[in-house]
Design an enzyme around this catalytic site. Sequence first.
Site, PDB file in Angstrom:
ATOM      1  N   ARG A  62     -19.073  45.676 -47.915  1.00 33.55           N
ATOM      2  CA  ARG A  62     -17.658  45.855 -48.238  1.00 33.55           C
ATOM      3  C   ARG A  62     -17.331  44.733 -49.650  1.00 33.55           C
ATOM      4  O   ARG A  62     -17.979  43.744 -49.657  1.00 33.55           O
ATOM      5  CB  ARG A  62     -16.495  45.597 -47.498  1.00 33.55           C
ATOM      6  N   LYS A 203     -13.207  51.292 -43.293  1.00 34.74           N
ATOM      7  CA  LYS A 203     -12.286  50.406 -42.993  1.00 34.74           C
ATOM      8  C   LYS A 203     -10.794  50.723 -43.921  1.00 34.74           C
ATOM      9  O   LYS A 203      -9.907  49.875 -43.771  1.00 34.74           O
ATOM     10  CB  LYS A 203     -12.923  49.003 -43.513  1.00 34.74           C
ATOM     11  N   HIS A 223      -9.316  45.233 -33.997  1.00 33.53           N
ATOM     12  CA  HIS A 223     -10.550  45.058 -34.439  1.00 33.53           C
ATOM     13  C   HIS A 223     -11.464  44.692 -33.153  1.00 33.53           C
ATOM     14  O   HIS A 223     -11.643  43.605 -32.994  1.00 33.53           O
ATOM     15  CB  HIS A 223     -10.872  44.200 -35.367  1.00 33.53           C
ATOM     16  N   SER A 241     -17.281  40.295 -38.191  1.00 39.33           N
ATOM     17  CA  SER A 241     -18.590  40.981 -38.177  1.00 39.33           C
ATOM     18  C   SER A 241     -19.904  40.077 -37.730  1.00 39.33           C
ATOM     19  O   SER A 241     -20.018  39.057 -38.035  1.00 39.33           O
ATOM     20  CB  SER A 241     -19.122  41.198 -39.853  1.00 39.33           C
ATOM     21  N   LYS A 245     -19.990  43.254 -31.268  1.00 40.51           N
ATOM     22  CA  LYS A 245     -19.016  44.314 -30.919  1.00 40.51           C
ATOM     23  C   LYS A 245     -19.800  45.475 -30.677  1.00 40.51           C
ATOM     24  O   LYS A 245     -19.732  45.988 -29.538  1.00 40.51           O
ATOM     25  CB  LYS A 245     -17.775  44.717 -31.913  1.00 40.51           C
ATOM     26  N   THR A 246     -20.594  45.808 -31.333  1.00 41.49           N
ATOM     27  CA  THR A 246     -21.238  46.993 -31.466  1.00 41.49           C
ATOM     28  C   THR A 246     -22.593  46.919 -30.296  1.00 41.49           C
ATOM     29  O   THR A 246     -22.584  47.949 -29.411  1.00 41.49           O
ATOM     30  CB  THR A 246     -22.080  47.749 -32.769  1.00 41.49           C
ATOM     31  N   ASP A 260     -15.729  49.683 -32.810  1.00 39.84           N
ATOM     32  CA  ASP A 260     -15.026  48.788 -33.700  1.00 39.84           C
ATOM     33  C   ASP A 260     -13.546  48.931 -34.011  1.00 39.84           C
ATOM     34  O   ASP A 260     -12.973  47.916 -34.311  1.00 39.84           O
ATOM     35  CB  ASP A 260     -15.654  49.447 -35.045  1.00 39.84           C
ATOM     36  N   ARG A 325     -27.598  49.320 -42.106  1.00 41.40           N
ATOM     37  CA  ARG A 325     -26.551  50.116 -41.066  1.00 41.40           C
ATOM     38  C   ARG A 325     -27.223  51.537 -40.432  1.00 41.40           C
ATOM     39  O   ARG A 325     -27.840  52.061 -41.587  1.00 41.40           O
ATOM     40  CB  ARG A 325     -25.243  50.155 -41.618  1.00 41.40           C
TER      41      ARG A 325
END
Length: 534
Positions: A62, A203, A223, A241, A245-246, A260, A325
Amino acid sequence: MSIDTITASNHEVTKAIGLTTTKAVHYQMTPTQLAEATINRNEGVLNDTGALVINTGAFTGRSPKDKFIVKDEITTNSVHWNEFNLPFEQEHFDQLKEKMLAYLSDKEIWVRDGYVCADSNYRLNIRVINENPWSNLFAYNMFLRPNESELKDFATEWHIIQAPNFKADPSIDGTRQSNFAVVSFSQKTILIGGTGYTGEMKKGIFTILNYILPQEKNVLSMHCSANMGDDGDTAIFFGLSGTGKTTLSADPKRHLIGDDEHGWTNDTVFNFEGGCYAKTIDLSEEKEPEIFHAIRAGALVENVTFFEGTKKIDFSSKAITENTRVSYPLSYISNALEPSIGKTPKNIFFLTADAYGILPPISKLSPGQAMYQFISGYTAKVAGTEAGVVEPKSTFSACFGAPFLPLHPGKYAEMLGEKMKMHSVNVWMINTGWSGGPYGVGHRMKLQYTRAMITAALEGKLDNVAFEAHPVFGMMMPVECTDVPSDILNPRNTWEDKNEYDKKAKELGAQFIKNFEKYATGVNSEILNAAPKI
Ligand code: ATP
Ligand code: MN
């Protein structure tokens, strides 16, 4: 004719946004069709497991400095204008939109209708218009997929127009450079151009939900990832990031709710999205089997390279970027919950990847500490500076997601505080980062141990063990934990030089205190008392 097969002649779907093109409009193509189209355009190839592999181009992440919100009658007094919420003029938006529509008017385009928010009370319909088929596959994977009857009278609320090869002219378009992501709440449209990084789309939508849900629907947007045990006990995992989390939410013993973005209502936690967007750097079948096996037909893999002469992905390669990704539908994870709606969380985890190696690998937070940590939103990355010198660099990002929060962070913090009190949730802090010293000296916490600590917390195995307080940060560290060596539970034990640990812990504490100065006047003493003691 089924809705799925409406193709070339169908220009109806772009009318509302004012787009007409002399070429084909590919509406609601299947993943197979999108992969074929991508391959035919020489924009991607299949790997040896059938996933579509593409390059996103110059942007492989991003670009927060190029994300804008139109400052208009809706947003002027409600958006918290800051480094992440940059104002954009209405005239510039109108001009940029016209230019994008003109740019697309002689091109094939791919259109997809989808929605966000698994809880139908909050459902938001989105129409995504893409310049290329693989961006449209991303939209298929990440947003929720309406069925045929839902498509028949699909009322679009928000539009995304995304054209990676369209470049803005900063001198006349009001952008910073040629790439941009601009949100207009009055036109309910997001314009994305000059970048092919697919994550801008998800996002972008997350940003609007972070505006709408807390203000208009009394839902806390977060988030975080989320999963649920067989008996309905729900856990959520906040973190910036790369903090896990994932990775950590994909737990074969639990049902994945999402990786997410979630909303917390009075009695549920629901996923905003319909898919996952996982990092693949150093991915291995052994450590992350769920994600590894999601890389198959339908998945979209970004910016990876192959072992020479093969179509086998070299997950260790950072040749294009470290931020490699893959996106895939939620159902690619074996035990995903659909519809992805869980219950009120019993446990909240704050994930941090502390490259200083100071914070304990697991600790329990008091309500005041929990609020202090949520507002602080700490993690530390490894930053490369001059040749060969790599040192940790701290990031403080309010609510573990400042770049996506259009409202003042206090709004989200206040809502979380109320919910935590009402439901007496356990709050844990997990350091998925370094142990035994900072980056370069110590090593990253073994994923196997982090998973074991989370499992222990979830299964109540830490309910009856002894805890000790961290001397600087105050959180409570268990002295034992099933399947984890006891000597790593207190980070000080893992450092060879204890004096150095004490010194660095205080230095990190000082960074927290400095960062918190801007919030100090707006919070109560319970939260202020949770500041590190240096
Ligand atoms: P984003 O918001 O960018 O999607 P994320 O919080 O989802 O980030 P993950 O995709 O889960 O982050 O990334 C965590 C990375 O760290 C993975 O590549 C994982 O393999 C790696 N890792 C190494 N050690 C650990 C650990 N102890 N716990 C969690 N992740 C670890
Ligand atoms: Mn993630």
